[in-house]
Design a protein around this motif. Structure first.
Motif, PDB file in Angstrom:
ATOM      1  N   GLU A 122       9.767 -48.894 -21.394  1.00 15.55           N
ATOM      2  CA  GLU A 122       9.644 -48.597 -22.823  1.00 15.55           C
ATOM      3  C   GLU A 122      10.396 -47.325 -23.184  1.00 15.55           C
ATOM      4  O   GLU A 122      11.113 -47.280 -24.201  1.00 15.55           O
ATOM      5  CB  GLU A 122       8.167 -48.462 -23.203  1.00 15.55           C
ATOM      6  CG  GLU A 122       7.940 -48.213 -24.686  1.00 15.55           C
ATOM      7  CD  GLU A 122       6.471 -48.083 -25.043  1.00 15.55           C
ATOM      8  OE1 GLU A 122       6.189 -47.704 -26.193  1.00 15.55           O
ATOM      9  OE2 GLU A 122       5.619 -48.342 -24.169  1.00 15.55           O
ATOM     10  N   THR A 125      14.112 -48.076 -23.006  1.00 12.78           N
ATOM     11  CA  THR A 125      14.555 -48.917 -24.130  1.00 12.78           C
ATOM     12  C   THR A 125      14.601 -48.120 -25.425  1.00 12.78           C
ATOM     13  O   THR A 125      15.546 -48.252 -26.228  1.00 12.78           O
ATOM     14  CB  THR A 125      13.610 -50.127 -24.286  1.00 12.78           C
ATOM     15  OG1 THR A 125      13.617 -50.888 -23.082  1.00 12.78           O
ATOM     16  CG2 THR A 125      14.052 -51.012 -25.441  1.00 12.78           C
ATOM     17  N   GLN A 126      13.600 -47.295 -25.660  1.00 11.84           N
ATOM     18  CA  GLN A 126      13.572 -46.480 -26.878  1.00 11.84           C
ATOM     19  C   GLN A 126      14.792 -45.565 -26.954  1.00 11.84           C
ATOM     20  O   GLN A 126      15.384 -45.380 -28.026  1.00 11.84           O
ATOM     21  CB  GLN A 126      12.287 -45.649 -26.923  1.00 11.84           C
ATOM     22  CG  GLN A 126      11.048 -46.440 -27.296  1.00 11.84           C
ATOM     23  CD  GLN A 126       9.793 -45.568 -27.300  1.00 11.84           C
ATOM     24  OE1 GLN A 126       9.804 -44.423 -26.859  1.00 11.84           O
ATOM     25  NE2 GLN A 126       8.703 -46.131 -27.807  1.00 11.84           N
ATOM     26  N   HIS A 127      15.149 -44.995 -25.807  1.00 13.68           N
ATOM     27  CA  HIS A 127      16.296 -44.084 -25.808  1.00 13.68           C
ATOM     28  C   HIS A 127      17.582 -44.819 -26.144  1.00 13.68           C
ATOM     29  O   HIS A 127      18.334 -44.427 -27.055  1.00 13.68           O
ATOM     30  CB  HIS A 127      16.432 -43.410 -24.447  1.00 13.68           C
ATOM     31  CG  HIS A 127      17.648 -42.536 -24.344  1.00 13.68           C
ATOM     32  ND1 HIS A 127      17.683 -41.249 -24.830  1.00 13.68           N
ATOM     33  CD2 HIS A 127      18.891 -42.790 -23.847  1.00 13.68           C
ATOM     34  CE1 HIS A 127      18.888 -40.736 -24.629  1.00 13.68           C
ATOM     35  NE2 HIS A 127      19.641 -41.646 -24.033  1.00 13.68           N
ATOM     36  N   SER A 129      18.075 -47.723 -27.447  1.00 15.30           N
ATOM     37  CA  SER A 129      18.076 -48.500 -28.690  1.00 15.30           C
ATOM     38  C   SER A 129      18.363 -47.630 -29.907  1.00 15.30           C
ATOM     39  O   SER A 129      18.669 -48.138 -30.989  1.00 15.30           O
ATOM     40  CB  SER A 129      16.727 -49.212 -28.876  1.00 15.30           C
ATOM     41  OG  SER A 129      16.506 -50.140 -27.847  1.00 15.30           O
ATOM     42  N   ASP A 130      18.224 -46.348 -29.734  1.00 15.97           N
ATOM     43  CA  ASP A 130      18.476 -45.418 -30.832  1.00 15.97           C
ATOM     44  C   ASP A 130      19.978 -45.196 -30.972  1.00 15.97           C
ATOM     45  O   ASP A 130      20.658 -44.831 -30.002  1.00 15.97           O
ATOM     46  CB  ASP A 130      17.765 -44.090 -30.554  1.00 15.97           C
ATOM     47  CG  ASP A 130      17.702 -43.190 -31.772  1.00 15.97           C
ATOM     48  OD1 ASP A 130      18.750 -43.003 -32.434  1.00 15.97           O
ATOM     49  OD2 ASP A 130      16.610 -42.664 -32.050  1.00 15.97           O
TER      50      ASP A 130
END
Length: 345
Positions: A122, A125-127, A129-130
């Motif tokens: 997670e 992915t957050q990193h 996806s930004d």
């Protein structure tokens, strides 16, 4: 100074007598310095054999903070960060050592002091996806400790899942083994040194808290991380001029299974303590099968205990009680455990 019975940590005592005897026996020998002596060479070979990894690199550092700082700074580039749980040792108990060398410690809320594979994916992915990810610190390394700061342990299944998540995300995995001996000897443990070597890019075998005067054995399994590591050991203050003192200690600890024997003693003492406290009606903040026990105690009882015992204050529990940590070690006396139980009743 008033004599206290100490259950506040697992390094109150000096070193196992066999280590002291060997240090005295070899005291006047002349050897090369900085860990390039025959004792360090032999100890490294023993560790490689135990891990079944002849291709691993083994280095002996003076302490846990130096080991964590040196390993993490050797892996990360200036814009990269290390990921761990909020209770992680590098986040709460190393005076900002990692941040001081220019690397951010990113944290997630762990369950019972542990991070899991899904949390790792997670964060990754957050990193990525930004759209502005290159303006943020990049996660690149996962840090775990076994046992954790809350006395809990990772299972083989959990460790393998974390390894798979790291592989999927292109992250490195580093395991802090300051208390590794106590984890390996705890009931229900299914990790071995061989399993650790298969799943971790780097881990270390703790000596300071498990029978040595000082010292940790860093095992680098990922060949890509082995080059020039000694440069950083020196730069980060982890290299001992009289390096043979570290090699001698680990050679003695690992001879005839002494390391595992004395770690097992600490676990036995902790389980006597745990059972006795349960029978006396005490509750625990978290269930631990290792040498760290987190017990909920009334403030009134704590006032009585502090006159005779040293313990670690963990946190406030409610209006009238607190959580304290009681820690056994390789040298804990059984009579001290029973005396504490008597006074806590």
């Amino acid at each position: 100074m008033k004599k206290m019975i100490r259950f506040n940590c697992d390094y109150n005592e000096g070193a196992h007598p066999r280590i002291l005897e060997t240090l005295v026996k070899t005291n006047m020998e002349q050897t090369p310095g900085y860990g390039e002596d025959p004792y360090c060479e032999k100890a490294a070979k023993v560790i490689k054999n135990l891990c079944k990894r002849e291709d691993a690199a083994v280095h002996f550092l003076v302490g846990g903070t130096q080991a964590n700082l040196t390993v993490i700074s050797s892996i990360l580039r200036p814009y990269q960060a290390v990921l761990c749980v909020e209770e992680g040792h590098i986040n709460v108990h190393e005076t900002g050592a990692i941040e001081a060398c220019g690397h951010k410690v990113m944290t997630v809320s762990g369950k019972d002091g542990k991070i899991d594979a899904e949390q790792i994916k997670e964060v990754y992915t957050q990193h990525w996806s930004d759209s502005s990810h290159e303006h943020m610190t990049q996660p690149k390394l996962v840090y775990i400790s076994n046992p954790t700061e809350l006395g809990t342990m990772y299972s083989k299944t959990e460790l393998e899942a974390i390894r798979n998540a790291c592989n999927e995300c292109g992250l490195y995995l580093f395991l802090d083994g300051a208390r590794l001996g106590y984890g390996l000897m705890a009931e229900g443990n299914d990790l071995t040194l061989e399993v650790l070597a298969e799943n971790c890019d780097v881990f270390y075998i703790g000596g300071t808290k498990v029978g040595a005067l000082f010292g940790e054995a860093v095992v680098i399994c990922n060949k890509a991380l082995q080059e020039d590591f000694r440069y950083l050991i020196k730069q980060k203050g982890g290299m001992l001029a009289k390096g043979r003192l570290l090699g001698i200690q680990f050679l003695e600890l690992l001879k005839d299974g002494l390391y595992f024997e004395i770690a097992g003693h600490a676990i036995r003492m902790a389980m006597i303590l745990k059972k006795g406290l349960e029978e006396a009606g005490y509750s625990f903040f978290i269930d631990s099968v290792t040498n760290q026990q987190f017990v909920i105690v009334s403030d009134e009882k704590l006032e009585q205990l502090k006159e005779k015992y040293a313990y670690t204050y963990q946190q406030r529990y409610d209006a009238t009680s607190s959580v304290i940590r009681l820690c056994t070690s390789w040298a804990t006396k059984e009579e001290d455990v029973y005396q504490l139980l008597k006074d806590m009743r």
